[in-house]
Design an enzyme around this catalytic site. Structure first.
Site, short mmCIF file in Angstrom:
data_model
loop_
_atom_site.label_atom_id
_atom_site.label_comp_id
_atom_site.label_asym_id
_atom_site.label_seq_id
_atom_site.Cartn_x
_atom_site.Cartn_y
_atom_site.Cartn_z
N HIS A 1 0.10 -0.69 3.65
CA HIS A 1 0.60 0.38 4.93
C HIS A 1 -0.36 1.42 4.83
CE1 HIS A 1 4.44 -1.78 5.34
NE2 HIS A 1 4.94 -1.32 4.29
N HIS B 1 2.14 -2.71 -2.39
CA HIS B 1 2.79 -3.00 -1.09
C HIS B 1 2.41 -1.85 -0.14
CE1 HIS B 1 6.17 -4.35 1.59
NE2 HIS B 1 6.25 -2.74 1.92
N GLU B 2 2.81 -0.58 -0.74
CA GLU B 2 2.76 0.56 0.08
C GLU B 2 1.22 1.12 0.42
OE1 GLU B 2 5.05 2.43 1.18
OE2 GLU B 2 6.59 1.00 0.63
#
Length: 404
Positions: free
Chosen positions: A30, A26-27
């Site tokens: 980003h 998920h990170e």
């Protein structure tokens, strides 16, 4: 004592591995989009707390592994407030500080001074990475294992149940449920679970004849080795396809990806439907789960998968397959939750950017602060509710199997 520690490790280790892997992806979503737009990034951390090992790359980003494996985070330069969406005054102050430290033009490398569309894409990239991860994992599973279809043939009708009252008979092949064609037993089970106290229309093939039946699912308490004690809507059917009913086919990469996409869509649709029924007062929320339930499920899946075969190699393969499927489902859930329009989540940031795009200025600091507090309260309440559910039922999964 040793046995207790062994059981604790059996549940905690798979949970931490799955959670950390999913949150890291998920990170990373980003991070990769931010890096593509030239955003200055201070740190990418796997885990929280003190650094175990770390290094700084040529862009000045610190990569590190920390001692507490509960996920991870990416820190953009200039992130000072908790919401990561400074208001007009905050942006002016940040701009002055950056220019004073690094010279004119340096602010263009900071996240908060990027165009709105770039910031929105960076924020949305986290949940998108979760859905992409689920797609990759499920596609790999479908490619490796193929597709085994177990048609919804009725094998047992519980006496006195809604199914018995509706007129179901052993050997009936269910063709449609509420007008929707069904090919697998799990399709029937999923619809029934989400239809407590609502009449459900069935069309069955009974020895070549088409018969229409109506049954109303009722909630019943069930105890499952993994799910614990849960209330689930049932009508009193057990699906038992004949050997000749089963169909198996290999899937090429395109077919596997299509099947994976279909599965993700089904999970999201079921989630939205279930949440809608909770708000409508039709569900108690008993199937919502928090960290304890997810940890219990991870450990239960590991334990049952390992016990499925006496061969160590097959047991390890079975554990891997089931944990990969479990990780895909959790990744879908994390992606979905992060898109909710709550200020502390990615969806809340996107909501603020939507306002900024229309008003041509950031959301005022006071509104952000109130939104942030409300968001925290909502998340805390949801977490407490889910944890209460976990403690009450001592588990998570309700396996669809062949029950309805």
């Amino acid at each position: 004592m040793t046995g207790f520690l062994g059981q604790a490790l059996l549940y905690i280790v798979p949970f931490l591995l799955v959670l950390t892997f999913i949150v890291t992806i998920h990170e990373l979503g980003h991070f990769l989009v931010a890096r593509a737009f030239g955003v200055k990034i201070d740190r990418f951390s796997i885990g929280f707390g003190k650094t175990i090992v770390g290094r700084t790359d040529r862009h000045g980003t610190e990569w590190r592994i920390a001692w507490l494996p509960l996920g991870g985070y990416v820190k953009f330069s200039g992130d000072l407030d908790a919401s990561s969406v400074p208001d007009q005054a905050g942006l002016a102050e940040l701009r002055q500080r950056v220019i004073a430290e690094h010279g004119p033009g340096a602010e263009r490398d900071y996240f908060h001074f990027k165009p709105i569309w770039q910031r929105a894409l960076i924020v949305a990239a986290g949940p998108a990475a979760n859905f992409l991860l689920a797609l990759v994992l499920l596609t790999a599973l479908f490619m490796a294992l193929g597709e085994l279809i177990a048609p919804p043939r009725v094998g047992l009708v519980t006496p006195g149940s809604p199914a018995a009252e509706a007129g179901f008979q052993r050997g009936d092949m269910i063709r449609t449920v509420n007008g929707r064609a069904v090919d697998e037993s799990a399709d029937v089970t999923e619809i029934v679970i989400l239809s407590a106290n609502d009449p459900v229309r069935f069309t069955v093939d009974r020895a070549g004849q088409v018969v229409s039946l109506v049954a109303t699912p009722v909630r019943q308490v069930e105890q499952n080795a993994i799910a614990g004690r849960v209330q689930v809507a049932r009508i009193g059917l057990r699906m038992e396809p004949l050997r000749s009913d089963y169909r198996y086919r290999r899937l090429n990469p395109f077919e596997a990806a299509g099947k994976a996409t279909e599965r993700i869509g089904a999970v999201l649709t079921s989630t939205v439907t279930y949440l809608g029924r909770i708000f409508a007062g039709k569900e108690s929320g008993d199937l919502l789960n928090g960290p304890l339930g997810i940890a219990k499920a991870a450990g239960g899946i590991t334990q049952q998968s390992a016990a499925a075969s006496s061969d160590p190699g097959l047991s390890a393969l079975n554990v891997l397959i089931n944990l990969v499927q479990f990780a895909a489902l959790v990744s879908i859930g994390i992606g979905f939750v992060n898109l909710l329009p709550i200020p502390v989540l990615d969806g809340g940031h996107l909501l603020f950017y939507g306002y900024e795009a229309v008003a041509r200025r950031p959301v005022p600091a006071r509104v952000q602060e109130v939104g942030y507090r409300v968001g925290l309260a909502l998340l805390a309440g949801l977490m407490l509710f889910a944890t209460w559910n976990d403690l009450q039922k001592n588990g998570l999964f309700t396996f669809l199997g062949g029950l309805a």
